[in-house]
Design an enzyme around this catalytic site. Structure first.
Site, PDB file in Angstrom:
ATOM      1  N   GLY A  53      -5.420 -36.833  27.549  1.00  0.00           N
ATOM      2  CA  GLY A  53      -5.163 -36.843  28.991  1.00  0.00           C
ATOM      3  C   GLY A  53      -5.238 -38.229  29.598  1.00  0.00           C
ATOM      4  O   GLY A  53      -4.578 -38.514  30.599  1.00  0.00           O
ATOM      5  N   SER A 104       0.046 -34.942  30.482  1.00  0.00           N
ATOM      6  CA  SER A 104      -1.138 -34.097  30.283  1.00  0.00           C
ATOM      7  C   SER A 104      -2.184 -34.466  31.323  1.00  0.00           C
ATOM      8  O   SER A 104      -2.268 -35.618  31.735  1.00  0.00           O
ATOM      9  CB  SER A 104      -1.722 -34.311  28.882  1.00  0.00           C
ATOM     10  OG  SER A 104      -0.785 -33.949  27.888  1.00  0.00           O
ATOM     11  N   ASP A 159      -1.596 -39.789  27.759  1.00  0.00           N
ATOM     12  CA  ASP A 159      -0.310 -39.114  27.953  1.00  0.00           C
ATOM     13  C   ASP A 159      -0.085 -38.770  29.424  1.00  0.00           C
ATOM     14  O   ASP A 159      -0.870 -38.033  30.015  1.00  0.00           O
ATOM     15  CB  ASP A 159      -0.278 -37.838  27.103  1.00  0.00           C
ATOM     16  CG  ASP A 159       1.016 -37.063  27.269  1.00  0.00           C
ATOM     17  OD1 ASP A 159       2.086 -37.704  27.352  1.00  0.00           O
ATOM     18  OD2 ASP A 159       0.960 -35.825  27.321  1.00  0.00           O
ATOM     19  N   THR A 184       2.885 -31.430  27.286  1.00  0.00           N
ATOM     20  CA  THR A 184       1.499 -30.977  27.380  1.00  0.00           C
ATOM     21  C   THR A 184       0.719 -31.477  26.185  1.00  0.00           C
ATOM     22  O   THR A 184       1.255 -32.176  25.335  1.00  0.00           O
ATOM     23  CB  THR A 184       1.462 -29.433  27.431  1.00  0.00           C
ATOM     24  OG1 THR A 184       0.184 -29.011  27.842  1.00  0.00           O
ATOM     25  CG2 THR A 184       1.800 -28.806  26.097  1.00  0.00           C
TER      26      THR A 184
END
Length: 173
Positions: free
Chosen positions: A158, A164, A161, A2
């Site tokens: 985001g 995420s 990754d 996350t």
């Protein structure tokens, strides 16, 4: 996996996180709420790692806050001690960022309770991307608030990754 990022600016502290939960290499859910308010809405926590483990740790931290009347550092240290020494808790795989209006800390299962030297703290698979983005935004001349910097940092993380997403929850004290 996350992204959780925390920023302090102009007397405000904001924590934000994405909402993606993965199982292996598959996305299982995109709307997990990893950032929550605790202790009379005066404390914010964000977690990274195993979702079930993080919920257990969040609940334990909330009990520590109640026991220590909202004292953030004392509660975090007591949680870290219990997490490290309690046999059942030692196997929990998660990290937390906890914050109130004046301080924020990283709490880990290895007994770490770390107050950052800078006004940014980030954890999770996208944490380094978010931290870099937030630090860059803090160092430039702009009128962005702590909450806006967190939002931009989460967007960048985001985009980079794969663990995420862009479903963000951001809280501020």
């Amino acid at each position: 996996m996350t992204t959780i990022v925390c920023v302090r600016k102009d007397g405000k502290v904001a924590i934000g996180g994405d909402g993606q939960a993965t199982l292996g290499n598959c996305v299982e859910k995109g709307t997990v709420r990893k950032v929550r308010r605790l202790y009379k809405d005066k404390v914010i926590t964000g977690f990274a790692g195993s979702t079930a483990d993080a919920f257990i740790l969040r609940d334990l931290f909330e009990k520590k806050l109640e026991l220590h009347q909202g004292h953030l550092v004392k509660s975090a240290v007591e949680l870290a001690k219990e997490w490290r020494t309690e046999r059942a808790l030692r196997k929990l795989e998660a990290m937390m960022i906890v914050a109130n209006e004046s301080e924020f800390l990283l709490v880990s299962g290895s007994g770490d309770v770390i107050e950052p030297e800078q006004d940014v703290l980030a954890i999770g698979s996208g944490g380094n991307f978010a931290k870099s983005a937030a630090l860059a935004l803090l160092r430039t001349e702009n009128n962005l608030t702590a909450k806006q910097i967190v939002a931009e940092a989460l967007k960048i993380a985001g985009d980079i990754d794969i663990y995420s997403n862009h479903n963000h929850v951001i809280e501020e004290v």
